[in-house]
Design an enzyme around this catalytic site. Structure first.
Site, PDB file in Angstrom:
ATOM      1  N   CYS A 228     -19.308  -6.579   4.050  1.00 26.05           N
ATOM      2  CA  CYS A 228     -18.553  -5.411   4.587  1.00 26.05           C
ATOM      3  C   CYS A 228     -17.208  -5.333   3.725  1.00 26.05           C
ATOM      4  O   CYS A 228     -16.798  -6.192   3.369  1.00 26.05           O
ATOM      5  CB  CYS A 228     -18.488  -5.228   6.135  1.00 26.05           C
TER       6      CYS A 228
ATOM      7  N   CYS B  59       0.404   4.884   6.804  1.00 22.21           N
ATOM      8  CA  CYS B  59      -0.461   4.806   8.444  1.00 22.21           C
ATOM      9  C   CYS B  59       0.483   4.235   9.203  1.00 22.21           C
ATOM     10  O   CYS B  59       1.048   2.927   9.079  1.00 22.21           O
ATOM     11  CB  CYS B  59      -1.837   4.101   8.194  1.00 22.21           C
TER      12      CYS B  59
ATOM     13  N   CYS C 140       0.473   0.382  10.205  1.00 23.39           N
ATOM     14  CA  CYS C 140      -0.134  -0.721   9.397  1.00 23.39           C
ATOM     15  C   CYS C 140       0.984  -1.646   8.763  1.00 23.39           C
ATOM     16  O   CYS C 140       2.036  -1.206   8.187  1.00 23.39           O
ATOM     17  CB  CYS C 140      -0.902  -0.082   8.190  1.00 23.39           C
TER      18      CYS C 140
ATOM     19  N   CYS D 107     -16.301  -9.688   6.090  1.00 22.82           N
ATOM     20  CA  CYS D 107     -15.473  -8.310   5.875  1.00 22.82           C
ATOM     21  C   CYS D 107     -14.391  -8.391   4.955  1.00 22.82           C
ATOM     22  O   CYS D 107     -13.391  -9.031   5.363  1.00 22.82           O
ATOM     23  CB  CYS D 107     -15.326  -7.500   6.852  1.00 22.82           C
TER      24      CYS D 107
ATOM     25  N   CYS E 224     -19.333   1.549   9.076  1.00 29.46           N
ATOM     26  CA  CYS E 224     -18.484   0.976   9.869  1.00 29.46           C
ATOM     27  C   CYS E 224     -17.295   1.667  10.424  1.00 29.46           C
ATOM     28  O   CYS E 224     -16.416   1.907   9.296  1.00 29.46           O
ATOM     29  CB  CYS E 224     -18.138  -0.571   9.724  1.00 29.46           C
TER      30      CYS E 224
ATOM     31  N   ARG F  51     -17.512  -3.196  18.187  1.00 35.23           N
ATOM     32  CA  ARG F  51     -16.803  -4.177  17.975  1.00 35.23           C
ATOM     33  C   ARG F  51     -15.404  -4.462  18.641  1.00 35.23           C
ATOM     34  O   ARG F  51     -14.587  -3.090  18.412  1.00 35.23           O
ATOM     35  CB  ARG F  51     -16.479  -4.565  16.247  1.00 35.23           C
TER      36      ARG F  51
ATOM     37  N   CYS G 289       0.879  -1.278  -0.037  1.00 41.12           N
ATOM     38  CA  CYS G 289       0.034   0.023   0.175  1.00 41.12           C
ATOM     39  C   CYS G 289       0.830   1.338  -0.019  1.00 41.12           C
ATOM     40  O   CYS G 289       1.752   1.278   0.881  1.00 41.12           O
ATOM     41  CB  CYS G 289      -0.925   0.128   1.165  1.00 41.12           C
TER      42      CYS G 289
HETATM   43  N1  SAM Z   1      -6.589   0.047   3.257  1.00 42.71           N
HETATM   44  C1  SAM Z   1      -8.032   0.343   3.629  1.00 42.71           C
HETATM   45  C2  SAM Z   1      -7.868   1.618   4.667  1.00 42.71           C
HETATM   46  O1  SAM Z   1      -6.823   2.063   5.305  1.00 42.71           O
HETATM   47  O2  SAM Z   1      -8.787   2.286   4.401  1.00 42.71           O
HETATM   48  C3  SAM Z   1      -8.343  -0.585   4.400  1.00 42.71           C
HETATM   49  C4  SAM Z   1      -7.536  -1.653   5.602  1.00 42.71           C
HETATM   50  S1  SAM Z   1      -7.049  -0.935   6.933  1.00 42.71           S
HETATM   51  C5  SAM Z   1      -6.056  -2.097   7.487  1.00 42.71           C
HETATM   52  C6  SAM Z   1      -8.416  -0.940   8.085  1.00 42.71           C
HETATM   53  C7  SAM Z   1      -8.026  -0.450   9.414  1.00 42.71           C
HETATM   54  O3  SAM Z   1      -7.666  -1.554  10.104  1.00 42.71           O
HETATM   55  C8  SAM Z   1      -7.299   0.712   9.633  1.00 42.71           C
HETATM   56  O4  SAM Z   1      -8.201   2.055   9.480  1.00 42.71           O
HETATM   57  C9  SAM Z   1      -6.970   0.755  11.230  1.00 42.71           C
HETATM   58  O5  SAM Z   1      -7.927   1.292  11.972  1.00 42.71           O
HETATM   59  C10 SAM Z   1      -7.023  -0.741  11.416  1.00 42.71           C
HETATM   60  N2  SAM Z   1      -5.514  -1.439  11.587  1.00 42.71           N
HETATM   61  C11 SAM Z   1      -4.672  -1.525  10.792  1.00 42.71           C
HETATM   62  N3  SAM Z   1      -3.525  -2.053  11.247  1.00 42.71           N
HETATM   63  C12 SAM Z   1      -3.453  -2.226  12.523  1.00 42.71           C
HETATM   64  C13 SAM Z   1      -3.174  -2.605  13.578  1.00 42.71           C
HETATM   65  N4  SAM Z   1      -1.599  -2.846  13.444  1.00 42.71           N
HETATM   66  N5  SAM Z   1      -3.485  -2.591  14.827  1.00 42.71           N
HETATM   67  C14 SAM Z   1      -4.535  -2.067  14.938  1.00 42.71           C
HETATM   68  N6  SAM Z   1      -5.648  -1.733  14.238  1.00 42.71           N
HETATM   69  C15 SAM Z   1      -4.992  -1.791  12.798  1.00 42.71           C
HETATM   70  C1  DTB Z   2     -10.834  -2.689  11.798  1.00 44.58           C
HETATM   71  O1  DTB Z   2     -11.288  -1.461  12.463  1.00 44.58           O
HETATM   72  N1  DTB Z   2     -10.109  -3.464  12.077  1.00 44.58           N
HETATM   73  C2  DTB Z   2      -9.730  -4.499  11.143  1.00 44.58           C
HETATM   74  C3  DTB Z   2     -10.949  -4.162   9.847  1.00 44.58           C
HETATM   75  N2  DTB Z   2     -11.347  -2.997  10.499  1.00 44.58           N
HETATM   76  C4  DTB Z   2     -10.434  -4.081   8.609  1.00 44.58           C
HETATM   77  C5  DTB Z   2      -8.293  -4.421  10.525  1.00 44.58           C
HETATM   78  C6  DTB Z   2      -7.286  -4.911  11.918  1.00 44.58           C
HETATM   79  C7  DTB Z   2      -5.912  -5.081  11.315  1.00 44.58           C
HETATM   80  C8  DTB Z   2      -4.999  -5.651  12.235  1.00 44.58           C
HETATM   81  C9  DTB Z   2      -3.606  -5.662  11.686  1.00 44.58           C
HETATM   82  C10 DTB Z   2      -3.679  -6.606  10.376  1.00 44.58           C
HETATM   83  O2  DTB Z   2      -3.712  -7.590  10.531  1.00 44.58           O
HETATM   84  O3  DTB Z   2      -3.427  -6.083   9.384  1.00 44.58           O
HETATM   85 FE1  SF4 Z   3      -2.660   1.366   3.184  1.00 41.46          FE
HETATM   86 FE2  SF4 Z   3      -2.722   0.092   5.666  1.00 41.46          FE
HETATM   87 FE3  SF4 Z   3      -3.318   2.943   5.542  1.00 41.46          FE
HETATM   88 FE4  SF4 Z   3      -5.044   0.638   4.657  1.00 41.46          FE
HETATM   89  S1  SF4 Z   3      -4.244   1.078   6.708  1.00 41.46           S
HETATM   90  S2  SF4 Z   3      -4.525   2.638   3.696  1.00 41.46           S
HETATM   91  S3  SF4 Z   3      -3.751  -0.593   4.099  1.00 41.46           S
HETATM   92  S4  SF4 Z   3      -1.352   1.522   4.932  1.00 41.46           S
END
Ligand code: SAM
Ligand code: DTB
Ligand code: SF4
Length: 343
Positions: A154, A83, A86, A123, A214, A286, A79
């Site tokens: 979702c 973030c 992530c 989802c 959500c 959740r 990506c």
């Molecule tokens: N790329 C898309 C976006 O960011 O809109 C969707 C996937 S993203 C992984 C969805 C959500 O997962 C993020 O907004 C964040 O709140 C959560 N998330 C991602 N990595 C995480 C982590 N290491 N620990 C907790 N929550 C996480």
């Molecule tokens: C949300 O709030 N948490 C989920 C889902 N929406 C997409 C993602 C959690 C991701 C945790 C780290 C990972 O496995 O990437």
């Molecule tokens: Fe990309 Fe992760 Fe940010 Fe979603 S949360 S936009 S997958 S870097």
């Protein structure tokens, strides 16, 4: 792809309202939660806060059932966003390799397995900054497929434009996940490649297309208590507030900028759940990422505080989640009812 299993166990002063130390906590109409009022909730004596949250919960959720939602990363890694939490951001060295969008057969099989295991919501997550129109066309086929199995759908695909949200709605999308993640004041410490307003704009496009929202955030990114209150106030003041509110405890993944974040005090996580329940009484709150790092007792406290949905399945997107058997045993041990129907 191996399931990442990170080794990490993983305020300002508010002067306007007097400090609250008893059950006389602030009350507010929906849409009118100030950051100060939420902070006062978070500062309540723990047992008073839980009593209030449980009272709201029983009033609005008399059936008291638990929703089981299963996640699938349909397009993993690579990506372009940054973030800081992530593991799928291309610029962080986390061991996650970029993969193409999954095919329909693989997704159908995963959704059927989730349904057979008892999940009612499925989802699909994609590591995109923003999908292209041709991505939306492919996602529409995946959504139709999952919907055809009789599950709630979702998706979380990044930033959306209005016409894309409409196309997803027409394909049968029930919910779109797009998190605010934290308070506006702390957001730029975590993400710089897109703005808070970008996120609000996507939520607005989703809402206008008639898709349920959500939207939640993450606890444990080094934010101050006031930022947790700020996040909850932002969520509660969305008009209307989200139908689903995922609260993630940071999964600190080596290689991400937040890898060394100190773990959240579990009782503070419970407090956040309780404040979400009180401020957004009818939302599915959740417990999202981070349950693998919590014990059963903390999870039970979260349920008492009003959490009524969990991610269910041994993987989140790329990191681990409690085993299905362990979750079923916990729910059984607590005598909790599970939602069986997607409607
Ligand atoms: N790329 C898309 C976006 O960011 O809109 C969707 C996937 S993203 C992984 C969805 C959500 O997962 C993020 O907004 C964040 O709140 C959560 N998330 C991602 N990595 C995480 C982590 N290491 N620990 C907790 N929550 C996480
Ligand atoms: C949300 O709030 N948490 C989920 C889902 N929406 C997409 C993602 C959690 C991701 C945790 C780290 C990972 O496995 O990437
Ligand atoms: Fe990309 Fe992760 Fe940010 Fe979603 S949360 S936009 S997958 S870097």
């Amino acid at each position: 792809m191996p399931v990442l299993n990170p080794s990490a166990p993983a305020a300002h002063t508010l002067n306007f309202h007097p400090p609250v130390s008893t059950m006389a906590a602030p009350r507010a109409e929906v849409g009118e939660w100030s950051e100060e009022a939420v902070q006062q909730l978070l500062d309540l004596p723990f047992l008073d806060l839980l009593h209030r949250a449980q009272t709201v919960h029983r009033e609005h959720w008399p059936e008291g059932d638990m929703e089981l939602a299963t996640l699938l990363s349909v397009k993993t890694g690579g990506c372009p966003e940054n973030c800081g939490y992530c593991p799928q951001a291309a610029e962080f060295d986390t061991g996650v390799s970029a993969q193409k969008l999954m095919g329909v057969d693989e997704v159908r099989a995963a959704a059927q397995a989730a349904k057979d295991a008892g999940a009612t919501r499925f989802c699909m997550g994609a590591a995109w900054r923003a999908p292209k129109d041709r991505d939306i066309e492919k996602m529409a086929v995946l959504i139709e497929t999952v919907k055809g199995l009789g599950m709630q759908t979702c998706a979380t695909l990044g930033m959306l434009q209005s016409h894309q949200a409409t196309a997803l709605k027409e394909a049968g999308l029930d919910y779109y996940n797009h998190n605010l993640d934290t308070a506006p004041e702390y957001y730029t410490d975590v993400v710089s490649t897109r703005s808070y307003q970008d996120r609000l704009d996507t939520l607005s496009a989703v809402r206008s297309a008639g898709i349920s929202v959500c939207c939640g955030g993450i606890v444990g990114m080094g934010e101050a208590p006031v930022h947790r209150a700020g996040l909850i106030a932002q969520l509660a003041n969305l008009d209307p507030y989200p139908e689903s509110v995922p609260i993630n405890s940071l999964v600190a993944v080596p290689g991400t900028p937040l890898a060394d974040s100190p773990p959240v005090d579990p009782l503070d996580f419970v407090r956040v759940i309780a404040a979400c329940r009180i401020t957004m009484p009818k939302a599915r709150v959740r417990m999202s990422a981070g349950r693998q790092q919590m014990g059963e007792a903390v999870q039970a406290l979260c349920f008492l505080a009003g959490a009524n949905s969990i991610f269910y399945g041994d993987k989140l997107l790329v990191t681990g989640n409690p085993e299905v058997d362990a979750d079923n045993q916990l729910l059984q041990k607590l005598g909790m009812r599970v939602r069986r129907s997607p409607v």
